[in-house]
Design an enzyme around this catalytic site. Sequence first.
Site, PDB file in Angstrom:
ATOM      1  N   GLU A  52      -4.629   7.913  -2.698  1.00 62.96           N
ATOM      2  CA  GLU A  52      -5.116   6.731  -2.371  1.00 62.96           C
ATOM      3  C   GLU A  52      -5.461   5.590  -3.943  1.00 62.96           C
ATOM      4  O   GLU A  52      -4.915   4.066  -3.242  1.00 62.96           O
ATOM      5  CB  GLU A  52      -6.269   6.814  -1.470  1.00 62.96           C
ATOM      6  CG  GLU A  52      -6.685   6.053  -0.424  1.00 62.96           C
ATOM      7  CD  GLU A  52      -5.639   5.944   0.944  1.00 62.96           C
ATOM      8  OE1 GLU A  52      -4.570   6.464   1.035  1.00 62.96           O
ATOM      9  OE2 GLU A  52      -6.011   4.263   1.353  1.00 62.96           O
ATOM     10  N   HIS A  55       0.628  -0.869   0.276  1.00 63.28           N
ATOM     11  CA  HIS A  55      -0.188   0.066   0.141  1.00 63.28           C
ATOM     12  C   HIS A  55       0.609   1.377   0.020  1.00 63.28           C
ATOM     13  O   HIS A  55       0.506   2.265  -0.687  1.00 63.28           O
ATOM     14  CB  HIS A  55      -0.977   0.055   1.260  1.00 63.28           C
ATOM     15  CG  HIS A  55      -2.584   0.736   1.003  1.00 63.28           C
ATOM     16  ND1 HIS A  55      -2.964   1.295   0.966  1.00 63.28           N
ATOM     17  CD2 HIS A  55      -1.832   2.426   1.459  1.00 63.28           C
ATOM     18  CE1 HIS A  55      -4.129   2.487   1.287  1.00 63.28           C
ATOM     19  NE2 HIS A  55      -2.703   3.323   1.716  1.00 63.28           N
ATOM     20  N   GLU A  56       1.890   1.466   0.798  1.00 61.74           N
ATOM     21  CA  GLU A  56       2.802   2.409   0.885  1.00 61.74           C
ATOM     22  C   GLU A  56       2.905   2.376   0.017  1.00 61.74           C
ATOM     23  O   GLU A  56       4.123   3.677  -0.441  1.00 61.74           O
ATOM     24  CB  GLU A  56       4.075   2.184   2.546  1.00 61.74           C
ATOM     25  CG  GLU A  56       3.027   2.318   3.107  1.00 61.74           C
ATOM     26  CD  GLU A  56       1.729   3.767   3.420  1.00 61.74           C
ATOM     27  OE1 GLU A  56       2.043   4.664   3.295  1.00 61.74           O
ATOM     28  OE2 GLU A  56       0.668   3.768   4.112  1.00 61.74           O
ATOM     29  N   HIS A 113       1.345   4.313  -2.477  1.00 59.58           N
ATOM     30  CA  HIS A 113       1.940   5.821  -2.607  1.00 59.58           C
ATOM     31  C   HIS A 113       3.364   6.707  -3.465  1.00 59.58           C
ATOM     32  O   HIS A 113       3.050   7.349  -3.307  1.00 59.58           O
ATOM     33  CB  HIS A 113       2.114   6.377  -0.772  1.00 59.58           C
ATOM     34  CG  HIS A 113      -0.012   6.758  -0.258  1.00 59.58           C
ATOM     35  ND1 HIS A 113      -1.039   7.134  -1.240  1.00 59.58           N
ATOM     36  CD2 HIS A 113      -0.445   5.794   0.370  1.00 59.58           C
ATOM     37  CE1 HIS A 113      -2.204   6.723  -0.065  1.00 59.58           C
ATOM     38  NE2 HIS A 113      -1.849   5.637   0.826  1.00 59.58           N
TER      39      HIS A 113
HETATM   40 ZN    ZN Z   1      -3.004   5.427   1.664  1.00 60.48          ZN
END
Ligand code: ZN
Length: 456
Positions: free
Chosen positions: A249, A219-220, A223
């Site tokens: 997101e 997830h990170e 980003h």
């Molecule tokens: Zn996030």
Amino acid sequence: MSVMAETTHAAATDPAIGTLLTSLEKPDAWSALTADQCVVVREARRNFDRLTRLPAAFVREQALEASRSYHAWVAARENDDFRAFAPHLEKQIDLARREAAHVGQGDAPYNYMIDKHDPGMTAQVIGRLFDELKAGLVPFAKSVLDSGVRPPMGLLRGFPADRQKQLLEEVARCLGFDFSRGRIDISPHPFCGGNGEDTRMTTRFDEDNPLQSLFGAIHETGHGLYEQGLPAEDAGTALGTAAGMAVHESQSRLWENQVGRGRPFWRHLEPRFRELFSKQTASISSDELFLAINAVGRTPVRVEADEVTYNLHIILRFEIEQRLFSGELAVADLPGAWREAMQNLLGIVPADDREGALQDVHWSGGAFGYFPSYCLGNMLAAQLWYRALDFLPGLEGDLENGDCSLLLGWLREQVHAKGRRLNLLELTQEVTGKPLGPEALLRYLKERYGPLYNLE
Ligand code: ZN
């Protein structure tokens, strides 16, 4: 914090900036600008006007209160004492209202807060999208939760942190993260910060919950890939800035969920996972492992929620924020309203306020209108995924081979390179050919989770 806020505010509202903006907005000068330069001036003007309307004393007070409120929240959560936090939350709502009034949007403070995170969005638009999503998602989530299929979570124990770290560095590299311009470290709560030239990601390791660490890190990385994909030559201007929280997101969720938890990429990753953790995975079949990475369950805690129920946690917060800002719900009544909404949406009641209204940090810092972007990002991620599948033949085969370059290249061109030229709604329309909506997300969830949970 308040000294820093006031100093930054003074620099960002320097009258010299206003003079420069005014000179660029004169018809002669404006008509000589390129379309991109107009975007830069437009966004700089928007920021400058907002900030200059906030008195320095207000900025100082806001930062001071946010800091006090954060510490009060930490203590209140630890002691399960909502009443100790309530006056701080009231103060944060009051500050948000006053901020909106200062910038001339006192009649719609919640919309103002939403727009700060996702330019162009309003509570009305979000409310309509969430109502549509809720109509499809509540019954679907219930059928998954009541399917009787139980993911084998208890089997995953004793995964050494150093090997987990090794794996996630390999995965981040495989997705395309550039370690010469960024790094991964350890923190109590995972986040991604910095900029494209110095992207800092953090993660944490739980030896008995390796999947949370792994997918948190993916997830990170999503980003981080967005930050690294923003045009470096435009850093510091709107052209080199992310389009908003929801678009940000969408990038993390796309890599975490559509890619990371999907069959093709997991086929690539599973052998390495088993190689690094051969003892820990010896008695787990491939089907069990795939079910474990796509486990759905009832939890009152948002950050522990799976991607099916996660959106319900967001809808709950959005509806409560609206009621707090309309005055329909008093802060003192928040814990009860929370429990009631949780019962309605997920069929569970939190054991205490630590698992209820006190669980998130956001409101303690005045970050209202932020939660919706998580769910809007999920909607965009699903739309982008189907568009990518249409446009990139062979994508799933590539992912199965551990080659993410085709997808990353497409996202770079379609999303990252555009900076802040388009807002969330405009970008969604332009890139996916459709307005932002819940259809793709619902379709994706049904396609992914229907077969896994034996649903028709
Ligand atoms: Zn996030």
